[in-house]
Enzyme design. Structure first.
Site, mmCIF file in Angstrom:
data_model
loop_
_atom_site.group_PDB
_atom_site.id
_atom_site.type_symbol
_atom_site.label_atom_id
_atom_site.label_comp_id
_atom_site.label_asym_id
_atom_site.label_seq_id
_atom_site.Cartn_x
_atom_site.Cartn_y
_atom_site.Cartn_z
ATOM 1 N N GLU A 46 10.938 15.553 15.840
ATOM 2 C CA GLU A 46 11.848 14.915 13.542
ATOM 3 C C GLU A 46 11.029 15.671 13.050
ATOM 4 O OE1 GLU A 46 10.119 11.667 11.416
ATOM 5 O OE2 GLU A 46 12.054 11.092 10.651
ATOM 6 N N LYS B 218 1.263 -1.375 -0.551
ATOM 7 C CA LYS B 218 0.137 -0.055 -0.361
ATOM 8 C C LYS B 218 0.704 0.663 -0.026
ATOM 9 C CE LYS B 218 -1.051 2.244 3.050
ATOM 10 N NZ LYS B 218 -2.142 3.768 2.200
ATOM 11 N N CYS C 230 13.304 10.372 7.139
ATOM 12 C CA CYS C 230 14.527 9.185 8.287
ATOM 13 C C CYS C 230 15.995 9.665 8.921
ATOM 14 C CB CYS C 230 13.864 7.869 8.510
ATOM 15 S SG CYS C 230 14.572 7.199 7.202
ATOM 16 N N GLU D 50 9.872 0.399 10.296
ATOM 17 C CA GLU D 50 11.132 1.392 10.070
ATOM 18 C C GLU D 50 10.554 3.225 10.549
ATOM 19 O OE1 GLU D 50 14.051 0.788 9.839
ATOM 20 O OE2 GLU D 50 13.758 -1.494 9.669
HETATM 21 P P1 NAD Z 1 2.904 8.298 7.839
HETATM 22 O O1 NAD Z 1 2.736 7.586 8.729
HETATM 23 O O2 NAD Z 1 1.712 9.253 7.935
HETATM 24 O O3 NAD Z 1 2.052 7.080 6.972
HETATM 25 C C1 NAD Z 1 2.547 6.456 6.300
HETATM 26 C C2 NAD Z 1 1.865 5.221 5.771
HETATM 27 O O4 NAD Z 1 1.182 4.724 6.691
HETATM 28 C C3 NAD Z 1 1.561 5.753 4.914
HETATM 29 O O5 NAD Z 1 0.828 4.663 3.371
HETATM 30 C C4 NAD Z 1 -0.371 5.588 5.309
HETATM 31 O O6 NAD Z 1 -1.357 6.190 3.944
HETATM 32 C C5 NAD Z 1 -0.231 4.815 5.938
HETATM 33 N N1 NAD Z 1 -1.059 4.695 7.136
HETATM 34 C C6 NAD Z 1 -1.230 6.238 8.067
HETATM 35 N N2 NAD Z 1 -2.382 5.010 9.667
HETATM 36 C C7 NAD Z 1 -2.102 4.215 8.640
HETATM 37 C C8 NAD Z 1 -3.236 3.094 9.310
HETATM 38 N N3 NAD Z 1 -3.956 3.568 10.730
HETATM 39 N N4 NAD Z 1 -2.922 2.362 9.571
HETATM 40 C C9 NAD Z 1 -2.069 1.869 8.690
HETATM 41 N N5 NAD Z 1 -1.484 2.580 7.568
HETATM 42 C C10 NAD Z 1 -1.696 3.593 8.041
HETATM 43 O O7 NAD Z 1 3.736 8.796 7.149
HETATM 44 P P2 NAD Z 1 4.400 9.485 6.354
HETATM 45 O O8 NAD Z 1 3.885 10.753 7.124
HETATM 46 O O9 NAD Z 1 4.171 8.878 5.438
HETATM 47 O O10 NAD Z 1 6.004 9.292 6.044
HETATM 48 C C11 NAD Z 1 7.035 10.273 7.514
HETATM 49 C C12 NAD Z 1 7.538 9.562 8.188
HETATM 50 O O11 NAD Z 1 8.288 8.549 8.055
HETATM 51 C C13 NAD Z 1 9.041 10.001 8.731
HETATM 52 O O12 NAD Z 1 8.376 9.778 9.817
HETATM 53 C C14 NAD Z 1 9.901 9.069 8.281
HETATM 54 O O13 NAD Z 1 10.918 9.553 9.299
HETATM 55 C C15 NAD Z 1 9.353 8.133 8.544
HETATM 56 N N6 NAD Z 1 10.028 7.120 7.559
HETATM 57 C C16 NAD Z 1 11.139 5.824 8.261
HETATM 58 C C17 NAD Z 1 12.580 5.331 7.118
HETATM 59 C C18 NAD Z 1 12.939 4.690 7.637
HETATM 60 O O14 NAD Z 1 13.084 3.549 7.095
HETATM 61 N N7 NAD Z 1 12.968 4.419 9.361
HETATM 62 C C19 NAD Z 1 11.976 5.484 5.783
HETATM 63 C C20 NAD Z 1 11.218 6.576 5.238
HETATM 64 C C21 NAD Z 1 10.224 7.638 6.231
#
Ligand code: NAD
Length: 485
Positions: free
Chosen positions: A389, A183, A292, A258
């Site tokens: 962050e 997804k 991240c 992650e």
């Molecule tokens: P987010 O948590 O808002 O969304 C991530 C994903 O989760 C999206 O696909 C979203 O639709 C889905 N999602 C949201 N609510 C959900 C739920 N209740 N159940 C299941 N899925 C759900 O994050 P974002 O804004 O897309 O990404 C930014 C964050 O990701 C930052 O905190 C960043 O540090 C982190 N990130 C981490 C890594 C890593 O490797 N550690 C890599 C990239 C990004």
């Protein structure tokens, strides 16, 4: 609309392109000029259910019958197709995220390709162990373990680096023999939908990979709670990660999380200040700081603090903000108005808590979500800009006197994903690397994670590891078979 690249705009379920069951769609905009670039099918819980059922049938059928060597060959073929199509994928990712085209082309896509090739090689080498000596009762036995794939993997992507992270999730899962429902985030589904076309062309059996774009609370939540999903692999924010872990706990579904970071960059005396400032600028301003592993917390020895801050200011001011497809652009736009407000809020909080803006600190006028690269000095590690962050192009500089103080500052964080050490002294490098609490420590410059190694963190940065042997093991369980002779 993207008629030149023409990404498929439907859902990819059971090897077919289908509309959402309720006919719903979502628009995708370019953050740099807010132009509509595509309208895609919006998957919901019912579409996720179809995708999971297709993945489950493939797991028990066509994929189980596919020899391990063939699984590896298919992954290699997908890598070759990505190589062929890298410009198209990079263009889609640049447009949907607003990041400079060269970044996905030169960094993310090569990383994705090498990840596919690395795991392709593992597919037919996932053996168990043989225990041939008598057991603890002295009975002769032929005992052995086998590794078996866990089943359907629900993979949930963030918007900030979709192609690379999708391949980090797909490659070990498929090599291990799992099937996947992926997804993507609704902000950035286009490069992933294009990847689905390549998965189709590579010849994976129907249902092995299914791609359903949808919202988190609807499609994402349905994937997490689906009874046929055997593992969740999530990359995103700590808040969503926590919600997913709680939900998955109800069914004891294993999760890999992650999450975010606040990566310390420890700069010791004796380094080449100009080179270090360049590396620091790449670490915090690439992808507009929406990474991240962004090197957002710069800890520098007080003897070179002023010089390094000035060099970093010059690097920040040399960034060219512009459209992702303009060849001169070195920094793009933030993903959304909401992200602009978040980053602006942090800049305000830094000012209010007494930090000094060295450069940046304001948005560009005009359309698009452009935030100037920003450097704060006179920061203490207790300020919000040093603790939370920001996910934007904002660096904070904090001085230290001793190595112990630097390590204590680095570890005084709820995050623990990655760190960077800049030093010319080998002993300092190894000593500090051993003491900094982070899943990955780079010395003298970061990069993208190496697929042969591991990637992941602790604390608010999540749990579990992607990449390397650890990623394969997390997609398999070990089974014990004991034959009394
Ligand atoms: P987010 O948590 O808002 O969304 C991530 C994903 O989760 C999206 O696909 C979203 O639709 C889905 N999602 C949201 N609510 C959900 C739920 N209740 N159940 C299941 N899925 C759900 O994050 P974002 O804004 O897309 O990404 C930014 C964050 O990701 C930052 O905190 C960043 O540090 C982190 N990130 C981490 C890594 C890593 O490797 N550690 C890599 C990239 C990004």
């Amino acid at each position: 609309m993207l008629d030149d690249a023409n990404p498929k705009s439907q859902l990819f379920i059971n090897g077919e392109w289908v509309s959402a069951l309720d006919g719903g769609t979502a628009d995708v905009f370019c953050p740099a000029d807010q132009r509509l670039i595509a309208t895609i099918s919006l998957g919901r819980a019912a579409d996720i259910d179809l995708a999971v059922q297709a993945a489950d049938a493939a797991f028990k059928g066509a994929w189980a019958d596919t020899p391990a060597r063939q699984r590896g060959l298919l992954l290699s073929r997908l890598a070759d197709l990505m190589e062929r199509e890298k410009e198209v994928i990079a263009r889609l990712e640049a447009l949907e995220i607003g990041r400079p085209y060269r970044e996905p082309l030169m960094v993310d896509i090569p990383s994705a390709i090498s990840t596919l090739r690395y795991f392709a090689g593992w597919a037919d080498k996932l053996d168990g162990r043989v225990l041939s000596s008598p057991d603890h009762f002295g009975r002769p036995v032929h005992a052995y373990t086998t590794r078996i794939p866990v089943g359907v993997v629900g993979a949930i992507l963030p918007w900030n680096a979709p192609t690379m992270i999708a391949c980090w999730k797909l490659a070990p899962a498929l090599a291990a023999g799992c099937t996947v429902v992926l997804k993507p985030a609704l902000e950035a589904p286009l490069a992933i939908l294009y990847l689905a076309r390549l998965i189709e062309e590579a010849g994976f059996p129907a249902g092995v990979v299914n791609i359903v774009a949808g919202t988190g609370p609807d499609a994402g939540a349905a994937l997490v709670s689906h009874p046929l999903v055997a593992k969740i692999s999530f990359t995103g924010s700590p808040a969503t990660g926590r919600a997913i872990a709680c939900k998955a706990a109800e069914s004891f579904t294993p999760v890999t999380l992650e999450l975010g970071g606040k990566a310390p960059q420890l700069v010791f005396p004796g380094v080449d200040v100009a080179q270090t400032a360049l590396a620091l600028a790449l670490g915090i301003f690439s992808n507009q700081g929406e990474i991240c592993a962004a090197g957002s917390r710069i800890l520098v020895h007080k003897s070179i603090e002023a010089e390094l801050t000035a060099a970093l200011k010059a690097e920040a001011e040399a960034r060219v903000l512009g459209h992702p497809l303009d060849s001169g652009t070195t920094m793009g736009a933030l993903i959304s108005e909401r992200q602009m407000e978040t980053v602006s809020g942090y800049i305000e909080s830094g000012r209010a808590e007494g930090a000094r803006i060295v450069t940046g600190g304001a948005a560009l006028d005009g359309p698009g979500h452009f935030m100037r690269p920003t450097v704060f000095a006179d920061v203490t590690n207790s300020m919000r800009i040093a603790r939370e962050e920001i996910f934007g192009p904002v660096a904070v500089v904090i001085g230290f006197e001793t190595e112990e103080e630097a390590i204590a500052l680095a570890n005084d964080s709820q995050y623990g994903l990655s760190a960077n050490i800049f030093t010319e002294d080998l002993r300092t490098a190894h000593r500090v690397a051993a003491k900094v609490r982070a899943g990955t420590v780079w010395v003298n410059g970061g990069g993208t994670p190496d697929p042969r190694s591991v990637w992941g963190g602790g604390g608010l940065s999540g749990m579990g590891r992607e990449l390397g042997l650890s990623a394969l093991q997390s997609h398999m369980t070990e089974k014990s078979i004991c034959v009394l002779l």
